[in-house]
Design an enzyme around this catalytic site. Structure first.
Site, short mmCIF file in Angstrom:
data_model
loop_
_atom_site.label_atom_id
_atom_site.label_comp_id
_atom_site.label_asym_id
_atom_site.label_seq_id
_atom_site.Cartn_x
_atom_site.Cartn_y
_atom_site.Cartn_z
N HIS A 1 6.14 -4.08 -1.96
CA HIS A 1 4.75 -4.06 -2.40
C HIS A 1 4.75 -4.23 -3.90
O HIS A 1 5.62 -3.70 -4.59
CB HIS A 1 4.08 -2.74 -2.01
CG HIS A 1 2.60 -2.77 -2.19
ND1 HIS A 1 1.99 -2.59 -3.41
CD2 HIS A 1 1.61 -3.01 -1.30
CE1 HIS A 1 0.68 -2.70 -3.26
NE2 HIS A 1 0.43 -2.96 -1.99
N ASP B 1 1.89 -1.77 6.13
CA ASP B 1 1.78 -2.63 7.31
C ASP B 1 2.81 -2.27 8.37
O ASP B 1 2.54 -2.38 9.56
CB ASP B 1 1.98 -4.09 6.89
CG ASP B 1 0.93 -4.51 5.89
OD1 ASP B 1 -0.25 -4.55 6.27
OD2 ASP B 1 1.28 -4.76 4.72
N HIS C 1 -1.12 -10.89 2.99
CA HIS C 1 -2.06 -9.79 2.75
C HIS C 1 -2.30 -9.09 4.09
O HIS C 1 -1.40 -8.45 4.61
CB HIS C 1 -3.32 -10.39 2.11
CG HIS C 1 -4.32 -9.39 1.61
ND1 HIS C 1 -4.07 -8.05 1.52
CD2 HIS C 1 -5.60 -9.56 1.17
CE1 HIS C 1 -5.13 -7.42 1.05
NE2 HIS C 1 -6.08 -8.32 0.84
#
Lengths: 372, 372
Positions: free
Chosen positions: A255, A308, A216
C-alpha cells in the site's frame, strides 16, 4: 517549474477533516477524530456515514431520522429502472452501477451537491447492486425493505431471503471499515469533478469509474482470485514461490501509505477466523509465506498485507459473491465520496494541475495530406 | 515526505505528456509539436484525432481507414437507445451523454484502453446528442450517414439535412481547436481514473462529469445568456459596470494558464466576425469593456478572453441549440481524453496524492445510548 512526482506521491492535494490515514503509525482516523478500531465495535454503517457527513456521531433520534430517510430513498426512478432493465444481464456489475447511478441522478438543471442528495445516493446503491446480482443469476429483482438496516437490506436484495444476523454484522462492519480512506484515487476523482462546480452524481459516477480499476477497488476480487488459485494452506508455499519466480504480483499486499499493518486488515483478519474458517486457513498461510517472500526480495520495503486481502475472506464469509466485491466496496465508500465533495464546497477551487511537455519541439509545420 | 498544500494543484506537475502543451506565457497551444494555428483551418477533426492518438498525422490510406472505422461505429447499442429514450426529455444533455456513453460502453470483462475503443467512443458522441435533440423536439432520430465526415454527419443527424460547407467547416475547426488542452480538470479526471487500471469508458464518463461544471466546460451557454441580458453594444458599459457592483462574474474571461490572448479565442473571434456579425458586434464591445473593468480592478492580473467567449458565437452561428454547447465541447475533447488515457496506461502509476488532516485529535466514541 515544480518537480514531477509520478502518481502525485507525497503531494498534498487537499485539506480534509473527513479522514486521515496515518501511515507511519498504522492509524485510520475518521471525521471527529475517531480511530477506526474504536468505532467498529460501537457504530453501524449508518452512524459512520452520519459521522462522515456531519462530523459528529448521531444521537438516537438523529439516527432514526437518517435511517428513515435512507429507507424511503431506496427505490429507483423510472429512467434508472429503464436503464437497468435495458442492460445485458451479464454486464460487469461496476458498469451497471456506474450507468444506473448516472441515470438515477440525471437532472434538468445543474444543482449544487447537498446532504439530502448524498443520503439518497448512498441509499440507492444496495438496490442497484442487488438488482445486478439478481439479473446476473436470471432471477427476479427483489424490492427493498424499509424495515431493514442498510447492510441487511443489501443482503436481502441480493439473495431474496432474510439474512442471518451474523452475516449482517459482517457486512455492516465491512461497510464501516471501508467508508473512507483519505485521498485515495476514487475520492480524489470525486473531488476533481466537484472542483469544476459539477453536480454530486457526476462526482460519484467518476468515483465509481475509478474504483473499478484493479489497482484500486478491483483489488479485493484479485485477492480472492489468488486465494482460489492457491486452493489450500498446504499448496500456498509452492504456488507463491512459483508465482514469484514468474514475477507475478501478489494480490492483497502493499500500500502506498501504510508503513505498518493496515488497521482495517487487522480487524478483518480477526473477523475472518469465524466468518470463513476454511478460507481463513488458506489465507493465513498465504499471508505468512507471501510476507516472507516479499521480505526476502525487498528487505527494505515495508510490505504489509492490505485491506483487500482480508476483506476478500470476510466478504466471502458474508455470502457476497466475488463478482460483486467491488460494488459492495462502492456501497460503503459512497458515504466518504459524498462527504469529501460536500466538504470541498466550502472552498471550491478548480483542480487543474500542470503537465510537463515531453513531446516534439513546438513549431513543426504540418505536411499536406498528399505528401504524407 | 509530503510537500506543502497548493490549492487546486496550481503549478504542480501531475503528468508528463507528449499530447498537447499549453504555453501560457507565449499564448501557444501545441498538439504533438504542431501549433494550433497551423492545424485549425487546414485539418479535419479526424486527422487531428489520429494525431492525438498516434502521435503523427495520418497518410491518405490511414485517414480513410479511420474515417471508415468512425462511420461504422456511429450506431448505438440497443441498451443505449433504450436508456436514452428512458430519460425525461428535459434532462440536461450532459447528463444524457454521461449516462448513454456509460451504457454504450459496458463490458462483460475488464478491457484495456485501446485506439479502436477510442475511435468507437468518439464516433458515438454525435449520435447520442443528435438522437436526444430530435427526441426533445418531438422528431424521429436520423440514421447516421457513412459518406459524411464527423462534423458533417453530426449536423446532418441533428437537423435532418446537410449543412452548408461553410457551416461544416466551422464546426470542424471548432472540434479541432477544442480537441485537447493540456492537463485541464476533465482530462486530469480521465487520467486519475485510468491510473487505477480501469477501462476507457469509465475514464470518459468521469471526464464528462467534470466537463459539466460551470468552472470548466459549462460556461459557453452562460456567455450567450449574459450577452442576451446586455442586449446591445450601447448598453454594454452601463450594464457591466452596474453588474460589477452586484458582484456579477463576467462570463468568458480569465484562465489559469494563459498570460496572453488564448490562441483558440483569436481564431474563433475571426470566425465570429465572418459568420455571426450580430454576435460579433455586441461581443467585441462587451469584451473591450470587460477587459477594461477587469484591468481597473486588478491591474496586476493578465485578464484575457478565454475560449468559451467566442465559442459561443461560433456554435450559435452553426445553429446548435445552447444546451448542446457543452456536449459539443465534449464531442471534441473525447479525442484528447482518450489520447491521455492511452498515454497514462502506457506509463502508469496510480494517482494517489496525500491530504492534510485538519480535523480534531484522536478521541473515543461515545455509545449511541449515551449521546446527547
Amino acid at each position: 517549474m515544480a518537480e514531477f512526482s509520478p502518481g502525485l506521491e507525497g503531494v498534498v492535494a487537499a485539506e480534509t477533516a473527513v479522514s486521515e490515514v496515518d501511515g507511519a503509525n498504522g492509524r485510520l482516523i475518521y471525521r471527529g477524530g475517531y480511530l477506526i478500531e474504536d468505532l467498529v465495535p460501537v457504530v453501524s454503517f449508518e452512524e459512520a456515514a452520519y459521522l462522515l457527513w456531519h462530523g459528529e456521531l448521531p444521537n438516537e433520534s438523529q439516527l432514526d431520522a437518517l435511517r428513515e430517510q435512507m429507507a424511503t430513498a431506496r427505490t429507483l426512478n423510472k429512467s434508472a429502472r429503464g436503464t437497468l432493465m435495458a442492460m445485458d444481464a451479464a454486464t460487469e456489475p461496476m458498469d451497471v452501477l456506474r450507468t444506473v447511478v448516472s441515470a438515477q441522478g440525471a437532472s434538468k438543471s445543474l444543482t449544487k451537491p447537498s446532504l439530502d442528495e448524498a443520503i439518497a445516493l448512498t441509499a440507492v446503491f444496495p438496490t442497484i447492486v442487488g438488482a445486478a446480482r439478481r439479473r446476473g443469476q436470471g432471477k427476479a429483482i427483489v424490492e427493498p425493505r424499509a424495515d431493514l438496516g442498510h447492510a441487511a437490506n443489501l443482503l436481502w436484495m441480493m439473495h431474496g431471503e432474510e439474512p442471518a444476523p451474523e452475516k449482517v454484522h459482517l457486512v455492516d462492519t465491512y461497510l464501516v471499515l471501508l467508508a473512507d480512506h483519505g485521498l485515495n484515487a476514487s475520492t480524489f476523482a470525486a473531488r476533481v469533478v466537484a472542483s469544476t462546480g459539477s453536480d454530486l452524481t457526476s462526482c460519484v459516477v467518476g468515483a465509481i469509474a475509478a474504483l473499478k480499476g484493479p489497482a484500486h477497488g478491483g483489488a479485493t476480487l484479485a485477492a480472492r482470485n489468488m486465494l482460489d488459485k492457491i486452493g489450500s494452506a498446504e499448496d500456498a508455499e509452492k504456488w507463491l514461490r512459483e508465482a514469484h519466480a514468474r514475477h507475478e504480483r501478489f494480490s492483497g499486499f502493499g500500500h502506498r501509505v501504510y508503513r505498518t499493518y493496515d488497521p482495517r486488515a487487522k480487524i478483518l483478519r480477526e473477523m475472518a477466523k469465524t466468518a470463513a474458517p476454511d478460507l481463513h486457513r488458506t489465507a493465513a498461510r498465504t499471508e505468512e509465506v507471501a510476507l516472507a517472500i516479499l521480505h526476502e526480495a525487498h528487505p527494505e520495503r515495508p510490505n504489509a498485507t492490505n485491506v483487500d486481502f482480508w476483506a476478500s475472506v470476510v466478504l466471502t464469509g458474508a455470502g457476497i459473491p466475488k463478482e460483486l466485491f467491488t460494488t459492495v466496496f462502492a456501497t460503503s465508500r459512497v458515504s466518504g465520496w459524498t462527504a469529501h465533495v460536500l466538504e470541498s464546497l466550502a472552498d471550491l477551487r478548480i483542480i487543474r494541475p500542470a503537465s510537463r511537455w515531453v513531446g516534439p519541439e513546438p513549431g513543426k509545420k504540418p505536411l499536406q495530406l498528399t505528401k504524407r | 515526505m509530503s510537500s506543502g498544500y497548493v490549492p487546486g494543484l496550481e503549478g504542480i506537475v501531475a503528468s508528463q505528456t507528449a499530447i498537447s502543451m499549453v504555453d501560457g506565457e507565449n499564448g501557444r497551444l501545441v498538439y504533438q509539436g504542431y501549433v494550433i494555428a497551423d492545424l485549425a483551418e487546414q485539418m479535419s477533426f479526424e486527422e487531428v484525432a489520429f494525431l492525438l492518438w498516434e502521435g503523427r498525422l495520418p497518410n491518405r490510406s490511414e485517414l480513410d481507414a479511420l474515417s471508415l472505422e468512425l462511420a461504422n461505429h456511429r450506431t448505438l447499442t440497443q441498451a443505449a437507445n433504450i436508456t436514452l429514450d428512458a430519460l425525461p426529455t428535459d434532462t440536461d444533455p450532459m447528463d444524457v451523454l454521461r449516462s448513454v456513453v456509460s451504457v454504450q460502453g459496458v463490458e462483460h470483462r475488464l478491457g484495456k484502453p485501446s485506439v479502436p475503443l477510442a475511435i468507437h467512443a468518439t464516433a458515438s458522441f454525435p449520435t447520442i446528442l443528435a438522437r436526444f435533440h430530435r427526441r426533445q423536439s418531438g422528431l424521429d432520430p436520423i440514421q447516421p450517414r457513412a459518406d459524411l465526415g464527423h462534423a458533417a454527419n453530426y449536423l446532418y443527424m441533428m437537423n435532418g439535412k446537410e449543412s452548408s460547407p461553410e457551416v461544416v467547416r466551422a464546426l470542424n475547426t471548432y472540434l479541432v481547436l477544442l480537441a485537447d488542452h493540456g492537463m485541464n480538470a476533465s482530462t486530469f479526471t480521465a487520467r486519475v481514473i485510468a491510473s487505477t487500471e480501469s477501462d476507457l469508458i469509465s475514464s470518459l464518463v468521469g471526464a464528462i462529469g467534470a466537463l459539466k461544471g460551470p468552472a470548466h466546460g459549462g460556461a459557453p451557454a452562460a456567455v450567450i445568456e449574459q450577452l442576451e441580458l446586455i442586449g446591445t453594444a450601447d448598453n454594454a458599459e452601463r450594464w457591466m459596470r452596474d453588474a460589477r457592483k452586484r458582484k456579477v462574474k463576467f462570463m468568458g474571461f480569465g484562465h489559469r494558464v494563459y498570460r496572453v490572448y488564448d490562441p483558440r479565442a483569436k481564431i474563433l473571434k475571426e470566425m465570429c466576425r465572418r459568420m455571426n456579425p450580430k454576435f460579433y458586434e455586441l461581443a467585441t464591445k462587451v469584451e473591450e469593456v470587460a477587459l477594461q473593468i477587469l484591468h481597473e480592478e486588478h491591474p496586476e492580473r493578465p485578464q484575457s478572453t478565454n475560449v468559451e467567449f467566442y465559442s459561443a458565437g461560433v456554435l450559435q452561428a452553426i445553429g446548435l441549440p445552447k444546451g448542446y454547447f457543452t456536449p459539443t465541447f465534449a464531442s471534441a475533447r473525447v479525442a484528447g481524453w482518450s489520447a491521455h488515457v492511452l498515454e497514462q496506461a502506457a506509463h502508469n502509476r496510480i494517482i494517489r496524492p496525500q491530504s492534510e488532516y485538519i480535523g480534531p485529535e484522536p478521541r473515543k466514541p461515545i455509545p449511541l445510548a449515551e449521546r446527547v
